[in-house]
Design a protein around this motif. Sequence first.
Motif, PDB file in Angstrom:
ATOM      1  N   MET A   1       0.810  -1.207   0.000  1.00  0.00           N
ATOM      2  CA  MET A   1       0.000   0.000   0.000  1.00  0.00           C
ATOM      3  C   MET A   1       0.852   1.270   0.000  1.00  0.00           C
ATOM      4  N   LEU A   2       1.903   1.313   0.802  1.00  0.00           N
ATOM      5  CA  LEU A   2       2.746   2.517   0.835  1.00  0.00           C
ATOM      6  C   LEU A   2       3.458   2.744  -0.493  1.00  0.00           C
ATOM      7  N   THR A   3       3.765   1.672  -1.196  1.00  0.00           N
ATOM      8  CA  THR A   3       4.378   1.801  -2.516  1.00  0.00           C
ATOM      9  C   THR A   3       3.422   2.503  -3.463  1.00  0.00           C
ATOM     10  N   TYR A   4       2.146   2.090  -3.442  1.00  0.00           N
ATOM     11  CA  TYR A   4       1.151   2.749  -4.283  1.00  0.00           C
ATOM     12  C   TYR A   4       0.981   4.214  -3.879  1.00  0.00           C
ATOM     13  N   ILE A   5       0.906   4.466  -2.592  1.00  0.00           N
ATOM     14  CA  ILE A   5       0.721   5.833  -2.108  1.00  0.00           C
ATOM     15  C   ILE A   5       1.887   6.718  -2.551  1.00  0.00           C
ATOM     16  N   SER A   6       3.090   6.173  -2.535  1.00  0.00           N
ATOM     17  CA  SER A   6       4.265   6.963  -2.913  1.00  0.00           C
ATOM     18  C   SER A   6       4.263   7.337  -4.390  1.00  0.00           C
ATOM     19  N   MET A   7       3.431   6.680  -5.197  1.00  0.00           N
ATOM     20  CA  MET A   7       3.357   6.982  -6.631  1.00  0.00           C
ATOM     21  C   MET A   7       2.411   8.142  -6.941  1.00  0.00           C
ATOM     22  N   LEU A   8       1.681   8.633  -5.941  1.00  0.00           N
ATOM     23  CA  LEU A   8       0.771   9.756  -6.168  1.00  0.00           C
ATOM     24  C   LEU A   8       1.550  11.028  -6.467  1.00  0.00           C
ATOM     25  N   ASP A   9       0.999  11.866  -7.329  1.00  0.00           N
ATOM     26  CA  ASP A   9       1.640  13.135  -7.691  1.00  0.00           C
ATOM     27  C   ASP A   9       1.412  14.187  -6.621  1.00  0.00           C
ATOM     28  N   GLY A  10       2.266  15.195  -6.625  1.00  0.00           N
ATOM     29  CA  GLY A  10       2.112  16.321  -5.715  1.00  0.00           C
ATOM     30  C   GLY A  10       2.687  16.022  -4.344  1.00  0.00           C
ATOM     31  N   GLU A  11       2.269  16.833  -3.382  1.00  0.00           N
ATOM     32  CA  GLU A  11       2.711  16.643  -2.000  1.00  0.00           C
ATOM     33  C   GLU A  11       1.766  15.655  -1.326  1.00  0.00           C
TER      34      GLU A  11
END
Length: 110
Positions: A79-89
């Motif tokens: 899950m954190l891997t996916y979250i880290s792929m989000l754009d922006g802050e």
Amino acid sequence: MKKICLLAGLIMLLGTGQAFAHHAAEGIVDEEIYEMIDTMVADTPHAELTLDDLGSGMTELTVETRTAVAMENLLEDGMLTYISMLDGEVRVEIDFESNGTVVLTVFQEE
């Protein structure tokens, strides 16, 4: 042993209060990432996902599980891997509630 190491890392992460992530995922848009997270949560018994558009480029994603073990399993599954792929802050908070539930909240500002 793997779970103990993950738990120790998670405790260190919580000790900082908040985790910040910012990594662009080339070729993947945020909607696809949110769909991947939603699929992970849908496959987890007793977990709920809420996605809110707060306006002005702000999004809030909340994942609530009944137990710490259920949240740990989601984190182990990436899950954190996916979250880290989000754009922006992107900011992540994990709260352990007195009733045993665990709430992971993702704040994204594009």
